[in-house]
Design an enzyme around this catalytic site. Structure first.
Site, PDB file in Angstrom:
ATOM      1  N   ASP A 395      35.526  38.232  51.129  1.00  0.00           N
ATOM      2  CA  ASP A 395      34.089  38.396  51.317  1.00  0.00           C
ATOM      3  C   ASP A 395      33.291  37.604  50.295  1.00  0.00           C
ATOM      4  OD1 ASP A 395      34.858  39.901  49.203  1.00  0.00           O
ATOM      5  OD2 ASP A 395      34.025  41.796  49.905  1.00  0.00           O
ATOM      6  N   ASP A 476      41.551  46.197  39.670  1.00  0.00           N
ATOM      7  CA  ASP A 476      40.659  45.510  38.717  1.00  0.00           C
ATOM      8  C   ASP A 476      40.289  46.424  37.562  1.00  0.00           C
ATOM      9  OD1 ASP A 476      39.341  47.000  40.643  1.00  0.00           O
ATOM     10  OD2 ASP A 476      37.487  45.866  40.461  1.00  0.00           O
TER      11      ASP A 476
END
Lengths: 660, 461
Positions: A395, A476
């Site tokens: 994205d 992350d």
């Protein structure tokens, strides 16, 4: 074979010509015993040779056949290959010229069945409200697109209009309403439905049920509608059963020139819908971009891993921008798809790239996390000589100078052990806070969203202790933990080289995107020359910061730092402000400042030893946390650090933290 | 009358047989020439020259690859053999006009080239171009073995072999893929069900019978028979590799099943040991490679590779095997220089030699030397306290390449036999307590060292 002597037998050849002549000759022969003997032996010899030659031939042929049969022993693979071949054959063997389609619309359930196969079924609560649209290939009956537009909510009807307009003429359109689909169905959308031939669609009312089958630009093939009797109740469920005649394959296809590229395009366009002009018959948009090569490209041989899920339209947009970036090398790109989804794979094949599918492991965040791990491991397996890998997500838009940016900075990762990554994303780089595409920062946080990973870091540190599937951690967040980061920093640009456009995602929604991502600055200038890259190395950067702070003009600390008037109306100046920060992890004032500046405030990003760097009104704006930051020494004694009170407990921040 | 009949019969027989024979001969010749061109070149007598089918096919192929920027080099063992014999000549004569066709004009079925896939930029459409140039091509694909080690990934198939036929000569293009461990790998040529098994005489191919592994060769350009081709810089080395290039993949599927059953040890200690063992193995491999001593994974390290595709965390040492013929006295010194001091030395070159080196952090490197008998191999063991000798018997084996902890290393090709000899049929079940004197099923007492020799055959440091 060599001992074959044809000469003695030539004579009998002429023998058949004349019977009388032959008889005299024969009579003569009978009298010449010796000659007769000779002929006889000759003939026998002849027979023998024939037999030998024959046997040899037979043996030879058999050997050749055996050789070809024996050699590559078939194994299990081989059976699989056969198995795979079978299904399309079966499909093709009975060409049905009519599809029998069933469409059901009701308050709590919708389904669509084509030839008895359910292609859509949605009876989940609190989900799938609105108009479900399915596009079928008019020649094969394959489902080419499946969408749901929640036209109860605003703007969804615009998306539906956009989508329906992209569908090629002739395709079979199926619409069905679940729960409510009329509240925000505006006139444009209704006009479009009318143009499709629908009678009930344009008149769709509150909580009506509606099922529609039609050909785009052609006749309506069936429609059913039930009005809701009262505001508080729904229309009766409707079940539409109709036959859809199939047309020939030629009609369903465009006549593009026969090239390798168009072959890919044809394959793609016969399977899926909703990608706009890529499938336009008259003027298809290119699928090969050949951007300018980069001179002295240091990242030409760095593999690029694109991490994807089942958002094929996103992937399509992402790959377009990636393949248009200067210095891209398509053969280094691998798209990793989390799950056995066909459509993302079709998008990958359209662009002629390598795609790898991954069986989902675990759930939610852990699934993403496992997908990342498998993708990274595979990347370094596929490119064993690579020292780095570029990690992208589906994205993201990729800046035209993305590879140029990396090519100019990647040597830092090689030379400076205190670096953790290079990222193309500046968490604080919004339209109003980023200015200089040639400027780089060092930050203690790991921004992700288009970043470079060092192989040694992955192989030696991260891979062995990557969170296992049962740990529901964001990869992350895990990478940002001090145990992993170990005080190392990332290089980021002031103006991001990637743009996060995804509004549907695991930790993502429209509101969140609007607030935190939409106004992010994205570089569109090609070939930006980065300034003074070597000053980003550990020691050099300290020198640079000290120089900057010495130059910086101290702002008036009695004013409100949230107001624009906090900074003078200048351009190109460097200003510094000191805020209160008692300890290394005291971000109270910073968070308030970030909030009023409308930048990322959900956690702390973009700091370097208690220093934040951004732009305000085209001036470089430095924020130093006193006394935690070592740069506090630059504070003039007369200045009192600004303290901003956190507001009393509000209702919580929107949603969970976005994974970026 | 009977005599006449006999004669007529004979004449008729001769006639039919001659007609038949002529037909057969014609057919046979046709068949032969269609098969490999030998027939036609023979019939043309001594006209072996620049218009041989091989030369023409190779020339066309080179035109094709250079126009497509396909990074190919010549790996045909037969031609490389000829070249390496006349290497200087070939290099010097690159400009001179070759008067006769010395390399590419023999009547052969195939010429083998390698394609370095990772250097190839544009795969698209070259197949079609090849076919337009007159080649008939066959492509053999398979799944990518580099993804096998990772749970649950499935990628697009990768090309393994191309066979392109021009008239009676075929170019066999072996696709070399890069693997972790700095080597090139090629796959097994396996025909799928729908493929034409008589397309070319596949049995005569020199590559593809098994998967293979090669050191990444440096290349050089030479001109042979007027054609510019790339060949390995050291064709001799490449030729030595060819017969021993067989590669076996780790059994990832079985390893996963094993780890599912017994669970992998992911504790900090286990990971630390794996890391140290890997580094030790890499160091040992490097040292032995410099000495030119071939070795293979033995005992526990071999079991770890075969059973779980990784180092067994509780194994505490790294075990290697070396044939006694390859023993060099400088091995000890070389290891010492590499930072691995000798820990103990048992036996002597003539009998039961075993070396043990001390790696970092308590990881030991054991090197067992293998002795070959007519029907078996064995290595020896010595008990330091008592001077007792032991013998471990193995069925005969050959060496294959495999990939282990990002390295290309040797393992016995007949791995199961080797492991079963050492660990018995129950090697699949993890055992943490192992006595090397009694546990292995292949151990035999082998007498005792005479006390006079103890100083030599039992050296502890």
């Amino acid at each position: 074979m060599d001992d074959w002597k044809p000469s003695p037998v030539i004579k009998p050849f002429g023998a058949r010509k004349k019977r009388s002549w032959y008889l005299t000759w024969k009579y003569k022969l009978t009298n010449q015993r010796a000659l007769r003997r000779f002929c006889q032996t000759g003939a026998v010899l002849f027979l023998l040779v024939t037999v030998i030659v024959n046997i040899k031939l037979i043996l030879d042929t058999r050997r050749a056949i055996n050789e070809a049969n024996e050699d590559p022993e078939p194994e299990q693979d081989y059976d699989e290959a056969l198995g795979r071949l079978e299904s399309p054959r079966r499909r093709g063997s009975s060409p049905r010229r009519v599809l029998d389609v069933e469409v059901y619309s009701s308050r709590s359930k919708v389904y669509v069945a084509v030839d008895g196969t359910t292609v859509l079924e949605d009876e989940a609560r609190e989900q799938g409200r609105g108009i479900h649209v399915i596009v079928l290939n008019q020649a094969t009956g394959h489902v080419m697109a499946k969408r749901v537009f929640d036209t109860y909510s605003p703007h969804e009807d615009e998306a539906m209009v956009l989508f329906l307009n992209m569908v090629a003429p002739g395709r079979v359109l199926i619409c069905t309403v679940k729960d409510e689909g009329s509240f925000h169905l505006k006139d444009t959308a209704k006009a479009l439905l009318r143009s499709l031939g629908s009678q009930a669609g344009p008149a769709l009312g509150w909580r009506d049920t509606w099922a529609f089958v039609g050909r785009k630009g052609g006749p309506v093939l069936g429609e059913k509608h039930s009005k809701s009797p009262a505001l508080s109740s729904w229309g009766d469920p409707v079940l539409l059963k109709t036959d859809v005649p199939l047309s020939s394959a030629e009609e369903a296809e465009c006549h593009w020139a026969d090239t390798e590229l168009n072959r890919r395009r044809r394959h793609f366009c016969s399977k899926v819908e909703g990608y706009g002009s890529v499938c336009s018959c008259k003027d298809p948009t290119p699928i090969e971009f050949s951007p300018d090569p980069l001179p002295d490209n240091k990242v030409l041989n760095v593999p690029v891993a694109v991490i994807a899920g089942n958002r094929p339209n996103y992937l399509y947009r992402m790959l377009r921008s990636l393949l248009s970036a200067q210095g891209v090398s398509p053969q280094m790109i691998t798209v990793f798809i989390d799950g056995y989804y066909e459509e993302p794979m079709d998008v990958v094949a359209l662009f002629g790239l390598r795609g790898i599918q991954h069986t989902p492991i675990s759930i939610k965040n852990a699934r993403v996390s496992q997908h990342y791990k498998a993708s990274l491991t595979a990347t370094f397996n596929l490119f064993p000589e690579a020292k780095f890998a570029v990690v992208l997500e589906e994205d993201l838009d990729i800046a035209v100078d993305f590879f140029s940016f990396l090519s100019q900075s990647i040597h830092l990762l090689e030379e400076d052990d205190s670096l953790y990554c290079i990222s193309a994303w500046n968490d604080q780089g919004y339209e109003h806070t980023a200015e200089d595409p040639a400027l780089l920062y060092r930050v203690e946080t790991m921004p992700g969203l288009g970043w470079v990973l060092r192989k040694s870091l992955y192989k030696e540190e991260l891979e062995p202790k990557w969170p296992t599937p049962e740990k529901l951690w964001d990869w992350d967040m895990w990478m940002r933990m001090p145990e992993q980061r170990q005080g190392r920093e990332c290089i980021i640009p002031d103006v991001s080289r990637s743009y996060h456009f995804g509004i549907v995602g695991l930790n993502m929604n429209g509101y969140f995107h609007e607030a935190y991502f939409k106004k992010h600055k994205f570089n569109t200038v090609p070939g930006v020359q980065l300034r003074n890259v070597d000053s980003l190395k550990k020691e050099a950067y300290e020198v640079e910061i000290h120089r900057l702070l010495s130059e910086a003009e101290v702002l008036d600390h009695s004013k409100d730092p949230c107001e624009d008037s906090f900074l003078p109306d200048t351009e190109g100046h460097t200003y510094v402000v000191f805020i209160r920060m008692e300890k290394d992890d005291d971000f109270t004032t910073w968070t308030q400042l970030a909030k009023c500046l409308h930048i990322w405030d959900l956690d702390v990003r973009g700091n370097h030893q208690g220093l934040w760097r951004l732009f305000r009104k085209k001036n470089h704006f430095l924020v130093v946390g006193v006394p935690a930051s070592p740069y506090s020494v630059k504070k003039p004694p007369s200045v009192t650090p600004i303290f901003l009170e956190p507001p009393p407990k509000e209702e919580g921040a929107p949603g969970a933290a976005e994974q970026t | 009358m009977s005599r006449i009949n006999k004669n007529v019969l004979l004449a008729l027989l001769t006639l039919t047989s001659s007609a038949f024979l002529l037909f057969q001969l014609y057919y046979y010749k046709h068949y032969l020439s269609a098969k490999n061109g030998t027939g036609s070149s023979k019939s043309k007598g001594n006209r072996i020259g620049f218009d041989s089918t091989q030369w023409r096919a190779v020339k066309k192929f080179i035109t094709l690859t250079s126009s497509q920027n396909a990074p190919v080099f010549l790996i045909d063992p037969w031609i490389l053999e000829l070249i390496s014999k006349n290497l200087e000549q070939v290099k010097n004569a690159s400009q001179g006009s070759a008067s006769d066709c010395r390399f590419l004009c023999a009547p052969r079925d195939f010429t083998a080239f390698a394609l370095q896939y990772h250097l190839w930029k544009s795969e698209d459409g070259w197949f079609r171009i090849a076919e337009n140039m007159g080649f008939q091509c066959l492509k053999i694909e398979s799944k990518d073995p580099r993804l096998d080690g990772i749970d649950s990934l499935s990628g697009t198939a990768i090309p393994l072999h191309y066979v392109c036929k021009l008239a009676t000569h075929a170019i066999h293009l072996v696709v070399f893929h890069e693997r972790s461990g700095n080597y090139l790998w090629h796959g097994h040529l396996r025909l799928k069900g729908h493929m034409d098994r008589k397309f070319v005489p596949f049995r005569k191919l020199q590559f593809g019978r098994y998967p293979g592994a090669f050191d990444r060769p440096e290349l050089q350009q030479v001109t042979i028979d007027g054609l510019d081709v790339l060949i390995p810089k050291d064709p001799g080395h490449f030729l030595e590799e060819v017969p021993h290039s067989r590669f076996i993949e780790c059994r990832y599927k079985e390893a996963r099943a094993f780890l599912q059953q017994y669970l992998d040890d992911n504790t900090v200690d286990a990971m630390a040991f794996r890391k140290r063992a890997k580094e030790l193995l890499q160091l040992a491999a490097k040292t032995l490679k410099e000495l030119g001593v071939p070795f293979w994974l033995s005992s526990g390290t071999c079991l770890g590779w075969y059973r779980q595709c990784s180092i067994i965390p509780y194994s505490k040492d790294v075990d290697l095997g070396i044939f006694i013929q390859d023993y060099k006295p400088d091995i000890i010194l070389a290891f010492q220089n590499a930072g691995l001091p000798l820990k103990h030395k048992f036996g002597k070159v003539e009998d039961s030699l075993e070396l043990s080196f001390q790696g970092k952090d308590d990881v030991k490197l054991d090197i067992f030397f293998f002795y070959e008998e007519t029907d078996h191999m064995w290595n020896g063991g010595t008990q330091a306290k008592t001077g007792k000798k032991f013998k471990y018997l193995f069925p005969k084996f050959t060496l294959c390449w495999t990939e282990f902890v990002d390295m290309k290393v040797h393992v016995p090709c007949e791995t199961v036999d080797y492991i079963e000899a050492n660990y018995g049929k129950t090697w699949k079940i993890p055992v943490q307590t192992w006595d090397w004197k009694s546990s292995p099923p292949n151990v035999q007492p082998n007498g005792i060292w005479p006390i006079s020799e103890w100083d030599e055959v039992i050296q502890l440091y």
